[in-house]
Motif scaffolding. Structure first.
Motif: not given
Ligand SMILES: C[S@@+](CC[C@H](N)C(=O)[O-])C[C@H]1O[C@@H](n2cnc3c(N)ncnc32)[C@H](O)[C@@H]1O
Length: 209
Positions: A10-12, A20-22, A72-74, A99-102, A118-120
């Motif tokens: 969608q960023y394309d 726009r958010r980006l 951190l991205e899984y 890694a699991d950011a949760g 904490m974006c998205g």
């Molecule tokens: C809505 S996208 C946002 C990406 C980026 N922050 C942005 O705003 O462009 C959510 C991202 O979080 C990742 N994700 C989902 N759950 C996650 C978790 N528990 N730990 C790490 N990454 C996770 C997804 O793989 C995805 O790439």
């Protein structure tokens, strides 16, 4: 479950709400970098995706050497993309963790940070998880740190409540961008409260889609 590689496409479209958010997020990162220059600073980005928000800004600046960032991205595919982008822009201070950011433990060694992204995230977890997560942000923040966050405003719009949760967790609002013609919003808060120790083994959130 969502294909997060497809989501990034969608960023394309430069006119899309996401693009726009980006740009709004990147403007806030740029402003924060200008304010903190020339000090060395640390960044942690949760659910970083392919990291383009931060990495594109750093690639355009001549002071990126003072930034140490942990993404951190899984989704392993996004991890690889982020690592490639950092390498292509010769950004030496970037660690991309699969890694699991949760999980609190995933932030070990990366916090407290000067900028917490904490974006998205807030739009993909239950409302109660947003509340809990805002309450745990003091564990990720250095004194005076900035938190950058996004959240859609589709009804029922949670953003008023999110901003009150930030107030209650020891943050003051620096800016809040919410255009009339789209549902995205971008908030920037400064941490003015008491720093807290990272509590290991805690689960803070899980995506709900
Ligand atoms: C809505 S996208 C946002 C990406 C980026 N922050 C942005 O705003 O462009 C959510 C991202 O979080 C990742 N994700 C989902 N759950 C996650 C978790 N528990 N730990 C790490 N990454 C996770 C997804 O793989 C995805 O790439």
């Amino acid at each position: 479950m969502t294909d997060w590689i497809a989501w990034h496409r969608q960023y394309d479209d430069q006119d899309s709400g996401l693009a726009r958010r980006l740009r709004a997020v990147q403007a806030e990162i740029g402003a924060w970098l200008d304010e903190t220059a020339p000090a060395p600073v640390t960044v942690v980005s949760a659910c970083a995706g392919d990291g383009r928000d931060l990495l594109q800004v750093l690639a355009e600046r001549d002071d990126s050497h003072r930034v140490r960032a942990t993404l951190l991205e899984y989704d392993r595919r996004n991890v690889e993309r982020a690592a490639r982008s950092a390498a292509a822009a010769a950004l030496g201070g970037i660690e991309v963790r699969c890694a699991d950011a949760g999980l609190a433990d995933s932030y070990s060694g990366a916090v407290p940070a000067d900028l917490v992204m904490m974006c998205g995230v807030f739009g993909n977890v239950d409302d109660d998880a947003v509340r809990r997560l805002v309450g745990t942000l003091p564990q990720l923040c250095r004194p005076g740190a900035t938190v950058l966050w996004t959240r859609h405003r589709r009804p029922p719009d949670l953003t008023g409540q999110v901003r009150r949760w930030f107030d209650g967790a020891g943050f003051e609002e620096v800016s809040y961008v919410a255009p009339a013609d789209h549902v995205y919003s971008v908030g920037r808060h400064r941490f003015v409260g008491e720093p807290q120790q990272l509590t290991g083994r805690a689960r803070w959130f899980e995506f709900n889609r």
